[in-house]
Design a protein around this motif. Structure first.
Motif, short mmCIF file in Angstrom:
data_model
loop_
_atom_site.label_atom_id
_atom_site.label_comp_id
_atom_site.label_asym_id
_atom_site.label_seq_id
_atom_site.Cartn_x
_atom_site.Cartn_y
_atom_site.Cartn_z
N ASN A 116 0.82 -1.23 0.00
CA ASN A 116 0.00 0.00 0.00
C ASN A 116 0.84 1.26 0.00
O ASN A 116 0.37 2.32 0.41
N TYR A 119 -0.33 4.92 -1.01
CA TYR A 119 -1.05 5.90 -0.19
C TYR A 119 -0.10 6.92 0.41
O TYR A 119 -0.44 8.08 0.59
N ASN A 140 2.31 2.65 -7.58
CA ASN A 140 1.56 1.41 -7.81
C ASN A 140 2.07 0.66 -9.03
O ASN A 140 2.02 -0.57 -9.08
N ILE A 224 -1.21 -10.65 0.06
CA ILE A 224 -1.20 -9.57 -0.93
C ILE A 224 -1.34 -10.17 -2.33
O ILE A 224 -0.87 -9.60 -3.32
#
Lengths: 306, 274
Positions: A116, A119, A140, A224
């Motif tokens: 993540n 973020y 990403n 994940i």
């Protein structure tokens, strides 16, 4: 009195060895029978999925992920250990802080964090601080699930490998490096040729543990959505609901790989025992044969026969 | 000889502390080319530290060591004319390679064979070919009486044999001076003579040697000069006859009396010894 044959000297009787052997055998037989007869194990399903392409793909990912993480982790670990043992207080502090942080944060948390990262830092930019950006990419895109898995596991592995290597180096007598210094050898030559080969004697067993830990630790990447062995069987049983037999498939593969690694570790340890006080101990195969010979369960060799 | 031989090792004002514990308080000592100097003294007096400062295993806090006129471990500082700056590792290693050292606990490399122990530094440091280093090593092993153990590992040898290999290993670098740090203290009594024999041969062959030892016979018969070290100072230095037979300093007298087991002229010896 020399040359006169006295009475034969026998070992004391050891009935407990036999009793405990019988009890253990009975327990193992009972366990095997109960597992084999339990219909919930669905052994036919286990056999069906054990070598399907999907499971083997997962196994392959687990194996290469373990190899890559171990290799990168140990490269990093050598650096961490060297920094920690250097005289430079800045390097010491940096490596201490690294080990402190990455040993403290659970791998699972790290994996989720790396996955993540977008973020926290939506874009990763390579350039002059405050100046123009040379390269820019979306986090990403740059950090896929697989990259996150390699990153998270490797950073964790390097911290542990660093401590193992440092411990091994500290276990080598300081006189060894002194002898090398007195002969005018360079620090890196002393490390590679004198200290590290001796440190390997204590590094290898701990590394075996870490390697097996890493193998099993890779199963965490399934959270994940990286397609490792565990993720593959989960993928199947989410569809078929055959949870127990498919977990068994994964278990059997983990057992097999761990067994192979343990055997390798044993022989690597023997290699680094060169020149040691105890010399080479017999291998388990040799020991088992000797024990059986002593118990006269197999015919002893001609010379020893009474 | 009528002329005074040139000094090989010159130690001036050597000072060293470990933490706030002073070990050497200004040591001066000369070792002439081809001479054997024995350092005697109680344990903890600083004898070993003197040796370890000569080859910079310990960096001195003050004072200088010269070998053949070259300052060891330091060079003049560019900015401060009154100061010396520690050498870069590469230059320091070049000097250390010329100083042989034999340790109390041998410090052979246990994972290498005897031959590998001896050729390691000549190949790695001097850049000699393995073949040439091997030939030299076998000659040296023959010299210390161990030519037949070239392929053994150190643990397969007795302590005395290990120490003789360690001497051969140091000699393989063609050192200008050999430092011996209590070379026989870790040995069983019956193995001491072999090692001392090798050292005596070496002295006769003209090697410059600085030897820390408790072997009074060796000092008496082999040393050119004997120095007595007490609490980080050399309190007495002279020929073996002067220092061993007629010690002037009370601490030297007491120490020698304890070592030889003879009653001392010093009254409080008994109290100290018990």
């Amino acid at each position: 009195m020399s040359g006169v044959a006295g009475p034969v000297l026998l070992d004391r009787r050891r009935p407990l060895t036999w009793v405990s052997g019988l009890v253990a055998t009975a327990l193992v037989v009972a366990l095997v029978l109960s597992l084999a007869r339990n219909p919930a194990m669905e052994w036919d399903v286990v056999a069906e999925y054990l070598t399907t392409a999907q499971v083997l793909d997962g196994l392959w990912l687990t194996l290469w992920l373990t190899a890559v993480v171990t290799a990168l982790g140990f490269l990093g670990g050598i650096g961490i250990a060297a920094m920690r043992l250097s005289r430079n207080p800045v390097l010491q502090a940096v490596s201490w802080a690294y080990v402190w942080f990455f040993r403290s944060v659970p791998v699972l948390v790290q994996l989720l964090f790396w996955f993540n990262i977008g973020y926290l830092y939506p874009k990763i930019t390579l350039g002059i601080p405050g100046g123009p950006a040379l390269l820019e990419a979306s986090s990403n895109d740059l950090i896929s699930a697989t990259t996150a898995a390699v990153l998270g596991l490797t950073l964790h592995e390097a911290a542990h490998a660093g401590e193992i290597i440092r411990g091994g180096i500290l276990a080598v007598d300081g006189g060894q490096a002194e002898a090398g210094t007195a002969l005018g050898m360079s620090g890196s030559r002393i490390f590679r040729r004198i200290v590290l080969p001796q440190a390997m004697r204590s590094i290898v067993p701990a590394t075996g543990n870490l390697l097996i830990g890493t193998l099993k630790g890779t199963s965490m990447v399934s959270v994940i959505a990286v397609g490792d062995l565990l993720y593959s069987v989960q993928f199947v049983y989410n569809r078929t609901y055959q949870v127990v037999p498919l977990l068994l498939v994964a278990t059997l593969w983990y057992l097999l790989v761990t067994t192979v690694l343990s055997v390798c570790q044993y022989y690597v340890e023997r290699h680094f025992a060169r020149g040691s006080r105890n010399g080479l101990t017999p291998t388990p195969v040799q020991r088992a044969r000797r024990a059986l010979t002593r118990a006269r369960l197999v015919p002893s060799l001609g010379k020893e026969a009474p | 000889m009528s002329t005074i031989p040139a000094p090989r090792v010159t130690i001036r004002g050597l000072r060293k502390s470990f933490g706030d514990q002073p070990v050497l308080h200004g040591v001066d000592l000369d070792v002439a080319v081809g001479a054997v100097v024995c350092l005697l003294g109680a344990s903890g007096s600083g004898k070993s530290t003197i040796l370890r400062c000569v080859n910079q295993l310990e960096r001195p806090d003050g004072g200088t060591v010269h070998i053949d006129g070259d300052l060891i471990g330091f060079r003049p500082d560019r900015r401060r004319p009154d100061a010396l700056r520690a050498l870069a590792p590469r230059e320091l290693r070049r000097q250390q390679a010329d100083i042989g050292m034999v340790f109390q606990s041998f410090n052979l490399f246990p994972h290498l064979t005897v031959l590998q122990n001896v050729i390691e530094a000549p190949v790695a440091v001097r850049g000699r070919s393995v073949a040439r280093a091997r030939a030299t090593a076998l000659e040296l092993l023959d010299q210390v009486g161990l030519a037949d153990r070239a392929d053994a590992y150190p643990r397969q040898l007795s302590g005395g044999q290990q120490q003789r290999v360690a001497i051969a290993r140091a000699l393989a670098m063609d050192p200008k001076v050999m430092l011996f740090d209590e070379p026989t203290s870790a040995l069983d009594p019956e193995l001491v003579a072999d090692v001392l024999g090798v050292m005596r041969d070496l002295a006769r062959a003209g090697m410059t040697m600085l030897v820390v030892t408790h072997e009074l016979d060796f000092a008496r018969h082999v040393a050119d000069r004997v120095a007595f070290v007490d609490e980080g100072r050399i309190v007495e230095v002279g020929t073996p006859a002067e220092v061993l037979e007629h010690p002037q300093h009370p601490r030297a007298r007491r120490f020698l009396a304890q070592l030889t087991g003879e009653p001392s002229t010093d009254v409080d010896t008994r109290a100290v010894a018990s």
